[in-house]
Enzyme design. Sequence first.
Site, PDB file in Angstrom:
ATOM      1  N   ASP A 229       5.816  24.167  -9.402  1.00 25.58           N
ATOM      2  CA  ASP A 229       4.890  23.472 -10.302  1.00 25.58           C
ATOM      3  C   ASP A 229       5.637  23.152 -11.604  1.00 25.58           C
ATOM      4  OD1 ASP A 229       1.464  23.574 -10.238  1.00 25.58           O
ATOM      5  OD2 ASP A 229       2.465  22.964 -12.093  1.00 25.58           O
TER       6      ASP A 229
ATOM      7  N   CYS B 190     -13.990  18.062  -7.076  1.00 24.21           N
ATOM      8  CA  CYS B 190     -13.735  17.090  -6.004  1.00 24.21           C
ATOM      9  C   CYS B 190     -14.887  16.187  -5.581  1.00 24.21           C
ATOM     10  CB  CYS B 190     -13.191  17.823  -4.794  1.00 24.21           C
ATOM     11  SG  CYS B 190     -11.560  18.501  -5.147  1.00 24.21           S
TER      12      CYS B 190
HETATM   13  P1  NAD Z   1      -5.018  21.855  -9.524  1.00 18.77           P
HETATM   14  O1  NAD Z   1      -5.171  21.031 -10.738  1.00 18.77           O
HETATM   15  O2  NAD Z   1      -5.588  23.237  -9.502  1.00 18.77           O
HETATM   16  O3  NAD Z   1      -3.466  22.005  -9.165  1.00 18.77           O
HETATM   17  C1  NAD Z   1      -2.573  20.945  -9.160  1.00 18.77           C
HETATM   18  C2  NAD Z   1      -1.232  21.438  -9.694  1.00 18.77           C
HETATM   19  O4  NAD Z   1      -0.260  20.396  -9.520  1.00 18.77           O
HETATM   20  C3  NAD Z   1      -1.238  21.763 -11.188  1.00 18.77           C
HETATM   21  O5  NAD Z   1      -0.851  23.117 -11.377  1.00 18.77           O
HETATM   22  C4  NAD Z   1      -0.225  20.789 -11.795  1.00 18.77           C
HETATM   23  O6  NAD Z   1       0.538  21.337 -12.858  1.00 18.77           O
HETATM   24  C5  NAD Z   1       0.663  20.492 -10.601  1.00 18.77           C
HETATM   25  N1  NAD Z   1       1.424  19.240 -10.721  1.00 18.77           N
HETATM   26  C6  NAD Z   1       0.971  18.018 -11.079  1.00 18.77           C
HETATM   27  N2  NAD Z   1       1.977  17.121 -11.025  1.00 18.77           N
HETATM   28  C7  NAD Z   1       3.075  17.791 -10.626  1.00 18.77           C
HETATM   29  C8  NAD Z   1       4.419  17.412 -10.367  1.00 18.77           C
HETATM   30  N3  NAD Z   1       4.817  16.143 -10.504  1.00 18.77           N
HETATM   31  N4  NAD Z   1       5.296  18.352  -9.974  1.00 18.77           N
HETATM   32  C9  NAD Z   1       4.898  19.637  -9.822  1.00 18.77           C
HETATM   33  N5  NAD Z   1       3.636  20.061 -10.035  1.00 18.77           N
HETATM   34  C10 NAD Z   1       2.730  19.147 -10.435  1.00 18.77           C
HETATM   35  O7  NAD Z   1      -5.611  20.992  -8.335  1.00 18.77           O
HETATM   36  P2  NAD Z   1      -6.248  21.542  -6.963  1.00 18.77           P
HETATM   37  O8  NAD Z   1      -7.662  21.938  -7.191  1.00 18.77           O
HETATM   38  O9  NAD Z   1      -5.308  22.505  -6.340  1.00 18.77           O
HETATM   39  O10 NAD Z   1      -6.302  20.187  -6.116  1.00 18.77           O
HETATM   40  C11 NAD Z   1      -5.125  19.602  -5.623  1.00 18.77           C
HETATM   41  C12 NAD Z   1      -5.511  18.518  -4.624  1.00 18.77           C
HETATM   42  O11 NAD Z   1      -6.200  19.113  -3.513  1.00 18.77           O
HETATM   43  C13 NAD Z   1      -6.467  17.455  -5.163  1.00 18.77           C
HETATM   44  O12 NAD Z   1      -6.134  16.226  -4.581  1.00 18.77           O
HETATM   45  C14 NAD Z   1      -7.822  17.912  -4.669  1.00 18.77           C
HETATM   46  O13 NAD Z   1      -8.713  16.816  -4.488  1.00 18.77           O
HETATM   47  C15 NAD Z   1      -7.491  18.515  -3.327  1.00 18.77           C
HETATM   48  N6  NAD Z   1      -8.414  19.562  -2.871  1.00 18.77           N
HETATM   49  C16 NAD Z   1      -8.877  20.494  -3.747  1.00 18.77           C
HETATM   50  C17 NAD Z   1      -9.709  21.521  -3.291  1.00 18.77           C
HETATM   51  C18 NAD Z   1     -10.242  22.574  -4.222  1.00 18.77           C
HETATM   52  O14 NAD Z   1     -11.061  23.366  -3.790  1.00 18.77           O
HETATM   53  N7  NAD Z   1      -9.822  22.643  -5.465  1.00 18.77           N
HETATM   54  C19 NAD Z   1     -10.032  21.595  -1.928  1.00 18.77           C
HETATM   55  C20 NAD Z   1      -9.532  20.631  -1.064  1.00 18.77           C
HETATM   56  C21 NAD Z   1      -8.707  19.621  -1.544  1.00 18.77           C
HETATM   57  C1  UGA Z   2     -15.948  21.362  -1.496  1.00 15.25           C
HETATM   58  C2  UGA Z   2     -16.051  21.334   0.033  1.00 15.25           C
HETATM   59  O1  UGA Z   2     -17.050  22.263   0.442  1.00 15.25           O
HETATM   60  C3  UGA Z   2     -14.707  21.681   0.677  1.00 15.25           C
HETATM   61  O2  UGA Z   2     -14.792  21.546   2.081  1.00 15.25           O
HETATM   62  C4  UGA Z   2     -13.643  20.738   0.131  1.00 15.25           C
HETATM   63  O3  UGA Z   2     -12.377  21.086   0.665  1.00 15.25           O
HETATM   64  C5  UGA Z   2     -13.599  20.837  -1.370  1.00 15.25           C
HETATM   65  O4  UGA Z   2     -14.911  20.507  -1.911  1.00 15.25           O
HETATM   66  C6  UGA Z   2     -12.639  19.888  -2.010  1.00 15.25           C
HETATM   67  O5  UGA Z   2     -12.237  18.914  -1.432  1.00 15.25           O
HETATM   68  O6  UGA Z   2     -12.358  20.191  -3.189  1.00 15.25           O
HETATM   69  P1  UGA Z   2     -16.004  23.259  -3.348  1.00 15.25           P
HETATM   70  O7  UGA Z   2     -16.263  22.120  -4.270  1.00 15.25           O
HETATM   71  O8  UGA Z   2     -14.930  24.213  -3.682  1.00 15.25           O
HETATM   72  O9  UGA Z   2     -15.679  22.700  -1.870  1.00 15.25           O
HETATM   73  O10 UGA Z   2     -17.346  24.127  -3.176  1.00 15.25           O
HETATM   74  P2  UGA Z   2     -18.739  23.849  -2.419  1.00 15.25           P
HETATM   75  O11 UGA Z   2     -19.137  25.090  -1.774  1.00 15.25           O
HETATM   76  O12 UGA Z   2     -18.675  22.641  -1.580  1.00 15.25           O
HETATM   77  O13 UGA Z   2     -19.740  23.585  -3.624  1.00 15.25           O
HETATM   78  C7  UGA Z   2     -19.666  22.409  -4.397  1.00 15.25           C
HETATM   79  C8  UGA Z   2     -20.835  22.356  -5.350  1.00 15.25           C
HETATM   80  O14 UGA Z   2     -22.056  22.120  -4.651  1.00 15.25           O
HETATM   81  C9  UGA Z   2     -21.065  23.649  -6.141  1.00 15.25           C
HETATM   82  O15 UGA Z   2     -21.456  23.342  -7.451  1.00 15.25           O
HETATM   83  C10 UGA Z   2     -22.177  24.322  -5.379  1.00 15.25           C
HETATM   84  O16 UGA Z   2     -22.908  25.218  -6.161  1.00 15.25           O
HETATM   85  C11 UGA Z   2     -22.995  23.117  -4.965  1.00 15.25           C
HETATM   86  N1  UGA Z   2     -23.845  23.349  -3.784  1.00 15.25           N
HETATM   87  C12 UGA Z   2     -23.287  23.664  -2.582  1.00 15.25           C
HETATM   88  C13 UGA Z   2     -25.215  23.196  -3.881  1.00 15.25           C
HETATM   89  O17 UGA Z   2     -25.749  22.890  -4.960  1.00 15.25           O
HETATM   90  N2  UGA Z   2     -25.989  23.386  -2.760  1.00 15.25           N
HETATM   91  C14 UGA Z   2     -25.444  23.706  -1.562  1.00 15.25           C
HETATM   92  O18 UGA Z   2     -26.217  23.856  -0.579  1.00 15.25           O
HETATM   93  C15 UGA Z   2     -24.062  23.850  -1.470  1.00 15.25           C
END
Ligand code: NAD
Ligand code: UGA
Length: 473
Positions: free
Chosen positions: A37, A277
């Site tokens: 990172d 997201c």
């Molecule tokens: P995050 O912000 O927590 O982490 C991203 C990291 O990437 C940061 O620490 C940042 O410093 C680093 N970064 C950015 N540019 C960089 C570079 N050029 N080189 C090295 N490091 C770099 O984000 P996240 O929540 O982990 O989400 C990442 C991706 O995954 C997003 O596209 C998101 O939509 C997707 N996603 C997130 C979740 C979730 O639950 N948070 C679930 C599924 C998918």
């Molecule tokens: C969501 C999806 O569930 C994941 O499958 C996906 O990978 C992720 O987004 C992503 O792409 O970031 P997340 O946002 O971490 O995961 O958590 P959720 O459990 O989906 O909840 C999302 C929001 O909806 C929260 O604020 C939660 O409280 C709310 N929620 C969820 C409700 O209000 N009602 C429900 O029945 C479920």
Amino acid sequence: MVNTIKQICCIGAGYVGGPTMSVIALKCPHLKVTVVDINKERIEAWNSDCLPIYEPGLDEIVKKVRNKNLFFSTDIDSAIYNSEVIFISVNTPTKTEGIGAGMAADLKYVELCARTIASVSKTNKIVVEKSTLPVKTAQTLKNIFDNNSLKGISFEVISNPEFLAEGTAVEDLLNSDRVLIGGEETESGNKAIQTVASIYRNWIPEERIVTTNLWSAELSKLVANAFLAQRISSINSISSLCEVTGANINEVANTIGMDNRIGNKFLKSSVGFGGSCFQKDIFNLVYICNHYNLKEVAEYWLQVIKINDYQKNRFAENIIKSLYNTVSGKKISFFGWAFKKDTNDSRETAAIYVCDKLLKDGAEINIYEPKIKKDQIHNDLTFLWNLRGEKSNKIKSWLKNVVIHDNCYSSVVNSHAVAVLTDWDEFLDYDWNKIYNSMQKPSFVFDGRNFLNKKELNKIGFKLYSIGSLKTF
Ligand code: NAD
Ligand code: UGA
């Protein structure tokens, strides 16, 4: 058909990169896994006893594998150079300026990763899109590789979107419903798909590994999130109808969810969905539909966001109206700030928007949140206000009215109302009699998670509003 691999790396040590690679390292002891990172503090935290993200079960896994076959580092170039498979797991937020501002995904971090990979690589690489990306992004990555890399080196781009949810990330990764791997429909594309699949085969049953073409994989991720969010907006839209008719949203949700065709998940009405997201991915989907001139489709999905905004707004307005049409000078206590329980993530949490509205009506907000620190709460609010172009003297005066507490009982002293914004389990076990006794009278509770014990609170004497049922006042 499969390349034997020894080293992989992941660019981006966030909520996805950290847990995903920890589980891969745990399940694939034969692989060396490096997470890199640009954020030095984040990497230092991953290497410390206090991990940068809170996820149940994660500490134990990291302790088992860190510095054995899992490494956290800021040396991005070396990790790329040494790895056969490179996951890109950087953030892809909504653009805040320029073309597509407020709608399109900002791909600058992803593009930067691709350019670094192209310039550093001296051997063939499989590059895996783990971040959530607009459909067709793989084409952009391929163009960058084709135009910037050494001659004779090949890059296969694979889409392997992540479906974990925060708060249950470890369980979701260990026991995934499915692992999706999309690639080019060529011999080398198939080989790359199989190579990535070979990582997951160490613990995911074969029938749960789904392979598709690149565009289906990229699009499926956006659509999965849109469908989940749509269910929440659907139930939330009905919650307002329940409140005026005397129907109870929990009873309605339970009844419709018993139909196998509908299913009972994601039907919990709330103050509105948050998280980094859902909103960003739907905006992204809407932007893509508009780009292809599919206006009706774009409008359809935009409604999911509109209902979510309506729900957050209506919760805040309801507090103001119930407290005799003003909260000016009144103390409101927030239980929870995180966007859901069991996470320290507050990106796009509904609490930010409810807090904003109440502060602007003159309230003093007293927050107790188990996992999120004061600075983060202030940053969340300041980020929103800066985005809206609010004046700095206003921002300062609003922030003065945000008081953070380290326990719930101090947060409610002389309070006019408690608003529950997060569904932390501990809120169910509180001494609600004690809370009632230290509050102003009448004492209001606004249950934005619709999960507190209504009977008990009514008996104590609270005036209770719970999303989706008749008020008790
Ligand atoms: P995050 O912000 O927590 O982490 C991203 C990291 O990437 C940061 O620490 C940042 O410093 C680093 N970064 C950015 N540019 C960089 C570079 N050029 N080189 C090295 N490091 C770099 O984000 P996240 O929540 O982990 O989400 C990442 C991706 O995954 C997003 O596209 C998101 O939509 C997707 N996603 C997130 C979740 C979730 O639950 N948070 C679930 C599924 C998918
Ligand atoms: C969501 C999806 O569930 C994941 O499958 C996906 O990978 C992720 O987004 C992503 O792409 O970031 P997340 O946002 O971490 O995961 O958590 P959720 O459990 O989906 O909840 C999302 C929001 O909806 C929260 O604020 C939660 O409280 C709310 N929620 C969820 C409700 O209000 N009602 C429900 O029945 C479920």
